[in-house]
Every structure is written in structure tokens, then in C-alpha cells.
Scaffold this motif. Structure first.
Motif, short mmCIF file in Angstrom:
data_model
loop_
_atom_site.label_atom_id
_atom_site.label_comp_id
_atom_site.label_asym_id
_atom_site.label_seq_id
_atom_site.Cartn_x
_atom_site.Cartn_y
_atom_site.Cartn_z
N ARG A 85 0.83 -1.21 0.00
CA ARG A 85 0.00 0.00 0.00
C ARG A 85 0.86 1.26 0.00
N ALA A 86 1.96 1.25 0.74
CA ALA A 86 2.85 2.42 0.77
C ALA A 86 3.42 2.68 -0.62
N LEU A 87 3.76 1.63 -1.34
CA LEU A 87 4.27 1.78 -2.71
C LEU A 87 3.21 2.35 -3.65
N LEU A 88 1.98 1.87 -3.50
CA LEU A 88 0.89 2.38 -4.34
C LEU A 88 0.61 3.85 -4.03
N PHE A 89 0.67 4.21 -2.75
CA PHE A 89 0.51 5.62 -2.38
C PHE A 89 1.67 6.46 -2.92
N GLU A 90 2.88 5.90 -2.88
CA GLU A 90 4.02 6.63 -3.41
C GLU A 90 3.85 6.88 -4.90
N ARG A 91 3.38 5.89 -5.62
CA ARG A 91 3.16 6.07 -7.06
C ARG A 91 2.18 7.21 -7.31
N ALA A 92 1.07 7.23 -6.57
CA ALA A 92 0.08 8.30 -6.74
C ALA A 92 0.68 9.66 -6.36
N TRP A 93 1.47 9.69 -5.28
CA TRP A 93 2.12 10.92 -4.85
C TRP A 93 3.09 11.43 -5.92
N LEU A 94 3.91 10.53 -6.47
CA LEU A 94 4.85 10.93 -7.53
C LEU A 94 4.11 11.52 -8.72
N GLU A 95 3.01 10.90 -9.13
CA GLU A 95 2.23 11.42 -10.26
C GLU A 95 1.67 12.80 -9.94
N ASP A 96 1.10 12.97 -8.73
CA ASP A 96 0.51 14.25 -8.35
C ASP A 96 1.56 15.36 -8.30
N GLU A 97 2.68 15.10 -7.67
CA GLU A 97 3.72 16.12 -7.54
C GLU A 97 4.34 16.46 -8.89
N THR A 98 4.49 15.46 -9.75
CA THR A 98 5.05 15.70 -11.08
C THR A 98 4.09 16.54 -11.91
N LYS A 99 2.78 16.31 -11.78
CA LYS A 99 1.80 17.11 -12.50
C LYS A 99 1.88 18.58 -12.07
N LYS A 100 2.11 18.82 -10.79
CA LYS A 100 2.22 20.20 -10.30
C LYS A 100 3.41 20.92 -10.94
N LEU A 101 4.45 20.17 -11.26
CA LEU A 101 5.66 20.75 -11.84
C LEU A 101 5.80 20.40 -13.32
N SER A 102 4.69 20.07 -13.97
CA SER A 102 4.74 19.55 -15.34
C SER A 102 5.46 20.49 -16.31
N ALA A 103 5.39 21.77 -16.09
CA ALA A 103 6.07 22.71 -16.99
C ALA A 103 7.59 22.58 -16.90
N SER A 104 8.09 22.00 -15.81
CA SER A 104 9.54 21.86 -15.63
C SER A 104 10.06 20.46 -15.93
N VAL A 105 9.17 19.53 -16.28
CA VAL A 105 9.62 18.18 -16.62
C VAL A 105 10.20 18.21 -18.02
N PRO A 106 11.48 17.86 -18.17
CA PRO A 106 12.09 17.94 -19.50
C PRO A 106 11.62 16.81 -20.42
N ALA A 107 11.66 17.09 -21.71
CA ALA A 107 11.38 16.04 -22.70
C ALA A 107 12.47 14.97 -22.59
N GLU A 108 12.12 13.76 -22.95
CA GLU A 108 13.07 12.65 -22.83
C GLU A 108 14.31 12.84 -23.68
N ASP A 109 14.20 13.61 -24.77
CA ASP A 109 15.35 13.80 -25.65
C ASP A 109 16.12 15.09 -25.34
N SER A 110 15.89 15.65 -24.15
CA SER A 110 16.59 16.87 -23.75
C SER A 110 17.94 16.56 -23.13
N ALA A 111 18.93 17.34 -23.51
CA ALA A 111 20.25 17.25 -22.89
C ALA A 111 20.21 18.07 -21.60
N LEU A 112 20.84 17.57 -20.56
CA LEU A 112 20.81 18.21 -19.25
C LEU A 112 22.21 18.63 -18.85
N GLU A 113 22.31 19.84 -18.29
CA GLU A 113 23.60 20.37 -17.88
C GLU A 113 23.48 20.97 -16.49
#
Length: 187
Positions: free
Chosen positions: A76-104
Motif C-alpha cells: 500500500r505504501a508503494l501504491l501511495f508513493e506512485r500516486a504521490w509521484l504522479e501528483d507532484e510531477t503534474k504540479k511541476l509539469s512545466a519543468s519536466v524535460p522532454a526525454e530527448d533533452s540534454a541536461l547540464e
């Protein structure tokens, strides 16, 4: 399925085809006893399988009388973590880089706060410092980290100014990237 198994006092092994490989999850008395998918183990393997697996699976009941491994996490803790990760990532969706982005690396401050304290951003930042220009889609396999955790860590690092994104052209479309990522994890 995982929720149902978490509620029972049984032991089971689930085999899940995903990408070019098969993931294995072993649950004992509502806890994650073990999990593997390519180079990933434990909770990162489960989080990756939950994201990329669709359709078929097989389940076998196991006879398990031994105690749970030290640090076995409740499912259950893992399932809650998955939901939490999705929620928090959605809040920051404008900052999630595309998979083909180079990072520096950049000169910003380290991420802080309750979200940052639950994400391995320092491991991700160190990998980017060691390999400036690394492409985002290479990091899960490089760090043995679930893509869901990586996306949130990258968004936090971008928000704090610790890293910057330099998009690069890709010859491939967005389709099939998760499948390629899962395949890379198996290598």
C-alpha cells in the motif's frame, strides 16, 4: 491486483511482461518481499512496472514461511508513493524535460522542502555533473532509478536552477520512448 494481494495474508509471485523483458514481484503478507525488472530492484522495479506494464501477467501462489526481508515495504505504501509521484510531477509539469533533452549543471540552489526530501535529486544532480549533456532518457538506466522518481527529481532540479535543459533534435518520434526506456533498463 497489488492492492488485492496486499489485503490478503498470502504469498504470491507476479510475472509481468513489459518492454522487452519480464518483471517479477514477490508479495508476502501485504509487503514487497522482492522485485526485479532488468537492472532495477525493489520499489524502483515495481514503480517502473506499474508505469509500463499493460495487459498480461501471471501469478503463482507461493509457500512462504520465512520472515519478511528486513525493510520490506508495505505494498500500500508503494501504491501511495506512485500516486504521490504522479501528483507532484503534474504540479511541476512545466519543468519536466522532454526525454530527448540534454541536461547540464547550472549555478542554482539545491531543491528544498518536503517534496525534495522524498526524492533522490542529489543522485540525479551528481550524474548530470559527471556527464554534462546527458540525455534525460539515459538517466533511469544509468542510475537504476524508476522513471517516475527521475521525472520529479529533474523537475525539482530545473525549478531550483540546479540544472538547465538544452533540447536536442531527435530522429524518433515520442511514440515508443517508454518501450525503449524499459528495454534499456534490461540491458
Amino acid at each position: 491486483l497489488l492492492e488485492m494481494l496486499a489485503q490478503t495474508n498470502t504469498a504470491a509471485r507476479i510475472s509481468i511482461p513489459a518492454g522487452d523483458g519480464i518483471g517479477e514481484i514477490s508479495i508476502v503478507r501485504g509487503h514487497l518481499a522482492s522485485a526485479s525488472f532488468g537492472a532495477l530492484v525493489g520499489p524502483d522495479a515495481v514503480l517502473t512496472l506499474l508505469e509500463g506494464a499493460r495487459g498480461r501477467f501471471s501469478i503463482a501462489q507461493e509457500e512462504r514461511t520465512s520472515p519478511l526481508p528486513a525493510g520490506a515495504q508495505p505494498v500500500r505504501a508503494l501504491l501511495f508513493e506512485r500516486a504521490w509521484l504522479e501528483d507532484e510531477t503534474k504540479k511541476l509539469s512545466a519543468s519536466v524535460p522532454a526525454e530527448d533533452s540534454a541536461l547540464e549543471p547550472a549555478g542554482g540552489s539545491d531543491p528544498s522542502g518536503s517534496v525534495a526530501s522524498r526524492v533522490p535529486w542529489s543522485r540525479v544532480l551528481e550524474a548530470i555533473r559527471i556527464r554534462p549533456g546527458v540525455v534525460a532518457e539515459e538517466l533511469p538506466a544509468l542510475l537504476s532509478l524508476a522513471p517516475a522518481r527521475l521525472r520529479l527529481a529533474l523537475a525539482l532540479l530545473i525549478e531550483s536552477g540546479s540544472i538547465r535543459v538544452r533540447p536536442i533534435r531527435s530522429a524518433t518520434s515520442g511514440e515508443g520512448r517508454l518501450s525503449r526506456l524499459l528495454s534499456d533498463l534490461l540491458l
